[in-house]
Design an enzyme around this catalytic site. Structure first.
Site, PDB file in Angstrom:
ATOM      1  N   ARG A   1       0.868  -1.183   0.000  1.00 41.74           N
ATOM      2  CA  ARG A   1       0.000   0.000   0.000  1.00 41.74           C
ATOM      3  C   ARG A   1       0.894   1.219   0.000  1.00 41.74           C
ATOM      4  O   ARG A   1       1.903   1.249   0.694  1.00 41.74           O
ATOM      5  CB  ARG A   1      -0.922   0.003   1.219  1.00 41.74           C
ATOM      6  CG  ARG A   1      -1.991  -1.085   1.116  1.00 41.74           C
ATOM      7  CD  ARG A   1      -2.939  -1.049   2.269  1.00 41.74           C
ATOM      8  NE  ARG A   1      -3.558   0.277   2.387  1.00 41.74           N
ATOM      9  CZ  ARG A   1      -4.746   0.483   2.919  1.00 41.74           C
ATOM     10  NH1 ARG A   1      -5.452  -0.531   3.375  1.00 41.74           N
ATOM     11  NH2 ARG A   1      -5.232   1.693   3.011  1.00 41.74           N
TER      12      ARG A   1
ATOM     13  N   ASP B   1       0.681   4.026   1.355  1.00 42.47           N
ATOM     14  CA  ASP B   1       0.843   4.707   2.636  1.00 42.47           C
ATOM     15  C   ASP B   1       1.744   3.933   3.599  1.00 42.47           C
ATOM     16  O   ASP B   1       1.884   4.307   4.753  1.00 42.47           O
ATOM     17  CB  ASP B   1      -0.517   4.980   3.278  1.00 42.47           C
ATOM     18  CG  ASP B   1      -1.329   3.701   3.526  1.00 42.47           C
ATOM     19  OD1 ASP B   1      -0.777   2.580   3.353  1.00 42.47           O
ATOM     20  OD2 ASP B   1      -2.511   3.823   3.881  1.00 42.47           O
ATOM     21  N   ARG B   2       2.349   2.857   3.105  1.00 40.08           N
ATOM     22  CA  ARG B   2       3.243   1.996   3.881  1.00 40.08           C
ATOM     23  C   ARG B   2       2.511   1.170   4.937  1.00 40.08           C
ATOM     24  O   ARG B   2       3.130   0.431   5.690  1.00 40.08           O
ATOM     25  CB  ARG B   2       4.386   2.779   4.551  1.00 40.08           C
ATOM     26  CG  ARG B   2       5.164   3.689   3.636  1.00 40.08           C
ATOM     27  CD  ARG B   2       5.923   2.970   2.560  1.00 40.08           C
ATOM     28  NE  ARG B   2       6.951   2.085   3.099  1.00 40.08           N
ATOM     29  CZ  ARG B   2       7.592   1.166   2.396  1.00 40.08           C
ATOM     30  NH1 ARG B   2       7.322   0.999   1.127  1.00 40.08           N
ATOM     31  NH2 ARG B   2       8.511   0.422   2.949  1.00 40.08           N
ATOM     32  N   LEU B   3       1.201   1.287   5.009  1.00 36.24           N
ATOM     33  CA  LEU B   3       0.411   0.433   5.906  1.00 36.24           C
ATOM     34  C   LEU B   3       0.032  -0.823   5.136  1.00 36.24           C
ATOM     35  O   LEU B   3      -1.134  -1.083   4.839  1.00 36.24           O
ATOM     36  CB  LEU B   3      -0.818   1.183   6.424  1.00 36.24           C
ATOM     37  CG  LEU B   3      -0.503   2.336   7.365  1.00 36.24           C
ATOM     38  CD1 LEU B   3      -1.777   3.074   7.737  1.00 36.24           C
ATOM     39  CD2 LEU B   3       0.197   1.821   8.617  1.00 36.24           C
TER      40      LEU B   3
END
Length: 196
Positions: A172, A174-176
């Protein structure tokens, strides 16, 4: 990714992700294999996935190579299949077992002739003085098997990683990232989400 989007059986889920990768990835069957010596010194390299079923993930190699020696000393391994085109990877951890000669021979017969000759010629992972020595070893093996009948060497065969855990990761921006891990239990597979 929701864990309910993945099959409750991680092998079936991995088969689905492989199918998704086949039209997009240059080598969807390439996987990093990590092994370690009995004292824990790690090493990793890329091998090709040559079998996937309810028993595990299979690859083939020279058993006297570094990876072969390490798997004999310490029969546990980790695998990573990575498809950057899809923003996905799968991690596998488990015990390793030898594939029997019948299965190894069946795969051996599907390999191109030059690859079978090369397996006989190369003292895999051993030092060589130069490229000319390797070329000479190949020429000698090609002459030995000039009739095209190249039998399965007794030092070559398959290994199967029998998973204890399989983790599916999806990128993802957003790095999440999404991480869904399966762990083998006495009754089947536990499945749950991990923090990225």
């Amino acid at each position: 990714m929701d864990e309910r989007d993945l099959d409750p059986d991680p092998i079936a889920a991995l088969e689905a992700w492989l199918r998704d990768a086949e039209p997009l990835a240059a080598r969807p069957d390439a996987m990093t294999l990590a092994t370690a010596t009995a004292s824990g010194v790690p090493s990793a390299r890329v091998v090709l996935l040559r079998g996937l079923d309810e028993h595990g993930l299979t690859f083939f190699t020279n058993r006297t190579s570094r990876k072969g020696r390490e798997l004999e000393e310490n029969p546990r391994a980790a695998l990573v299949l990575h498809w950057p085109e899809l923003g996905r990877q799968v991690r596998v951890e488990g015990a390793v077992e030898r594939v029997d000669d019948t299965e190894s021979n069946a795969y051996w017969r599907t390999r191109p002739l030059a690859s079978r000759i090369a397996a006989w010629a190369s003292p895999q992972s051993q030092p060589l003085p130069d490229r000319a020595k390797l070329d000479a070893l190949y020429a000698a093996a090609a002459a030995r098997f000039a009739d095209g009948d190249v039998p399965l060497p007794d030092f070559w065969g398959g290994y199967r990683v029998v998973p204890d855990a399989i983790e599916f990761w999806e990128h993802r921006d957003d790095r999440l990232h999404d991480r869904i891990r399966y762990e083998r239990t006495v009754t089947g597979w536990w499945r749950g989400r991990l923090a990225p």
